[in-house]
Design an enzyme around this catalytic site. Sequence first.
Site, PDB file in Angstrom:
ATOM      1  N   ASN A   8      58.116  33.748  73.147  1.00  0.00           N
ATOM      2  CA  ASN A   8      57.315  34.697  72.374  1.00  0.00           C
ATOM      3  C   ASN A   8      57.573  34.369  70.901  1.00  0.00           C
ATOM      4  O   ASN A   8      58.601  34.741  70.347  1.00  0.00           O
ATOM      5  CB  ASN A   8      57.762  36.122  72.721  1.00  0.00           C
ATOM      6  CG  ASN A   8      56.944  37.174  71.991  1.00  0.00           C
ATOM      7  OD1 ASN A   8      56.118  36.854  71.134  1.00  0.00           O
ATOM      8  ND2 ASN A   8      57.184  38.425  72.316  1.00  0.00           N
ATOM      9  N   ARG A  91      53.665  34.044  75.478  1.00  0.00           N
ATOM     10  CA  ARG A  91      52.856  35.168  75.023  1.00  0.00           C
ATOM     11  C   ARG A  91      51.845  34.618  74.016  1.00  0.00           C
ATOM     12  O   ARG A  91      52.226  34.007  73.016  1.00  0.00           O
ATOM     13  CB  ARG A  91      53.743  36.201  74.348  1.00  0.00           C
ATOM     14  CG  ARG A  91      52.933  37.358  73.858  1.00  0.00           C
ATOM     15  CD  ARG A  91      53.800  38.352  73.180  1.00  0.00           C
ATOM     16  NE  ARG A  91      53.015  39.519  72.840  1.00  0.00           N
ATOM     17  CZ  ARG A  91      53.477  40.490  72.087  1.00  0.00           C
ATOM     18  NH1 ARG A  91      54.694  40.442  71.634  1.00  0.00           N
ATOM     19  NH2 ARG A  91      52.724  41.524  71.808  1.00  0.00           N
ATOM     20  N   HIS A 179      48.462  44.476  73.105  1.00  0.00           N
ATOM     21  CA  HIS A 179      49.647  44.996  73.810  1.00  0.00           C
ATOM     22  C   HIS A 179      49.426  45.035  75.323  1.00  0.00           C
ATOM     23  O   HIS A 179      50.060  45.818  76.036  1.00  0.00           O
ATOM     24  CB  HIS A 179      50.035  46.412  73.315  1.00  0.00           C
ATOM     25  CG  HIS A 179      50.615  46.423  71.935  1.00  0.00           C
ATOM     26  ND1 HIS A 179      50.272  47.372  70.994  1.00  0.00           N
ATOM     27  CD2 HIS A 179      51.505  45.613  71.318  1.00  0.00           C
ATOM     28  CE1 HIS A 179      50.933  47.154  69.864  1.00  0.00           C
ATOM     29  NE2 HIS A 179      51.674  46.068  70.040  1.00  0.00           N
ATOM     30  N   ARG A 239      50.933  48.032  58.986  1.00  0.00           N
ATOM     31  CA  ARG A 239      49.461  48.021  59.094  1.00  0.00           C
ATOM     32  C   ARG A 239      48.951  49.469  59.088  1.00  0.00           C
ATOM     33  O   ARG A 239      49.599  50.348  59.643  1.00  0.00           O
ATOM     34  CB  ARG A 239      49.039  47.327  60.393  1.00  0.00           C
ATOM     35  CG  ARG A 239      49.293  45.823  60.379  1.00  0.00           C
ATOM     36  CD  ARG A 239      49.128  45.204  61.754  1.00  0.00           C
ATOM     37  NE  ARG A 239      50.395  44.987  62.420  1.00  0.00           N
ATOM     38  CZ  ARG A 239      50.549  44.678  63.713  1.00  0.00           C
ATOM     39  NH1 ARG A 239      49.491  44.548  64.488  1.00  0.00           N
ATOM     40  NH2 ARG A 239      51.748  44.494  64.222  1.00  0.00           N
ATOM     41  N   GLU A 377      57.767  42.941  78.322  1.00  0.00           N
ATOM     42  CA  GLU A 377      56.653  41.987  78.290  1.00  0.00           C
ATOM     43  C   GLU A 377      57.069  40.613  78.800  1.00  0.00           C
ATOM     44  O   GLU A 377      56.285  39.916  79.441  1.00  0.00           O
ATOM     45  CB  GLU A 377      56.132  41.875  76.840  1.00  0.00           C
ATOM     46  CG  GLU A 377      55.384  43.122  76.406  1.00  0.00           C
ATOM     47  CD  GLU A 377      55.480  43.408  74.919  1.00  0.00           C
ATOM     48  OE1 GLU A 377      56.607  43.552  74.408  1.00  0.00           O
ATOM     49  OE2 GLU A 377      54.435  43.486  74.261  1.00  0.00           O
TER      50      GLU A 377
END
Length: 393
Positions: A8, A91, A179, A239, A377
Site C-alpha cells: 500500500n 492497493r 475506501h 481535505r 484493508e
Amino acid sequence: MDAILVLNAGSSSLKFQIFAASGQELTRQIKGQVDGIGQRPRLRAFDAGRKPLVDLAFQKEEVPDLPSAIDKAGAWLQSLEGFHLMAIGHRVVHGGPDYAAPTVIDQPLLDKLATYAELAPLHQPNNLLPIRLAMGINPAVPQIACFDTAFHRHHPALADCYALPLALHQEGVRRYGFHGLSYEYVSERLRETFPDRAAGRVIIAHLGSGASMCALLNGQSMESTMGFTALDGLPMGTRPGQLDPGVVLHLIMQKGMPAEAVSKLLYHEAGLKGLSGISNDMRDLLESDDPRATFAIDHFVYRCALNIGALTAALGGLDALVFTAGIGENAPELRHRITDRAAWLGAKLDTAANDAGAPLISTPGSRISLHVIPTDEELMIARHTFRLIAPAH
Ligand code: ADP
C-alpha cells in the site's frame, strides 16, 4: 512457506504486509512500513506477535522519495528467509469506470490505470510505482490490483451521476466512491458477527485521515459520500469534503489562484487542518483547549450527522451504523457525539461499551444497532489476491 505480499504505497509512507497461505487460510506474518519519507524516514516491521523485526532510521537524503523507500523495504524483504512469494497484491485507489473487481495486472492494464492518475493525484501514481518496479525485477510473480473504487461500481445509476450533461458521465465524470476495500472488509465482518444486521440497511463510517461513509443494502454499496475524487463528502484531515463548486470558481476567477494552488489547498491545507489552523490529527484537536480546535471537531461531527441523514434517506431507513478507521475505532468521544446526533433515528449508545470500544456499542433498546469494527484493508487485499491466483481455493 507460500506467501502473499501486500503493498500500500502512499505519498509519505509505504506499508507492507506478508501473509502465509496454507490451504484456505491466510495468516499475517509480518506487518511493516517505511514512513516519514523525505522527512524522518524509518523502516519498521513486526511479526504477528508485535515483536520488532527491524527498526532502521535513515537520513532524509537517503530516503527522499517513494522509489528509495521501496528500495529500502525491498532489500529488507528480500533478506527474509523461508518465504516463497506467490503473488503481490496492491492497493490501487482508482479503477475508473471499467474495473469492478480485483484484476491481474499486465502492461495494458498498467497503462490504463496510469490514465486515472489525474482522478486521484495523491494516490494513484504512488500506487502504480511499486507495480512497475516489481514487474521489472521479477515479472514471473503475479501482481493483483485491488481497487478502492471497485466495491461501489455496482451502485445504482442514480448514485453514479452528477446533474451534468451525460457526455461528461460517458467520459468518466462519475461518482465513483472510495475506501471500498475497507467497506468490503467491514461488511464481511458484520455479516460474520451480526448477520441479521448485515442483511439490512447499514451505514459504515470510515473515519480516518481520509473519511467517508457508505450506505449498504444487504452488503452491497448503494451510495457513498465520496464522488469523482476522494475530495467529496465529509471533512477530512486536510481535505474539505463537500464544497460548492462555486468556491473553486471564485478562487480561480476572482482571486486568480492558479489551478495547482487550488489543488494544494483542497488536498493539503483544508479540512481539520485548515479549519482549526492547528492540526490535521484528531488526537491533537481533542487534546487542545483552543476554541478553533473545538470548532473544527464540532464541524466534523455536524457533517458526519448530516451525511448519516442523507445516506439513511438513500436506504429508506437504517438498521445499523458501524464505525471504523483511526477515528472511528479509537475515539469514543467522537462516536458518542455522532451517535447523539443520530438519536432521531432511534440510536441509543451504551456509553460503557462505547468507552471500552466494544464491538456492539448500542443499548438493547436502541432502534438501530451501533458497532465498532476495526478495518483491515490489507487482509482484504490478501484475500482477493489469493482467490485470483489460486481459484481452486
Ligand atoms: P489513514 O486514512 O491514514 O489510514 P487512519 O485510519 O489510520 O488514517 O486514521 C488516522 C487518524 O485517526 C489520525 O489522523 C487521527 O486523527 C485519528 N486517530 C487515531 N487514533 C486516535 C485516537 N485515539 N483518538 C482520536 N483520533 C485518533
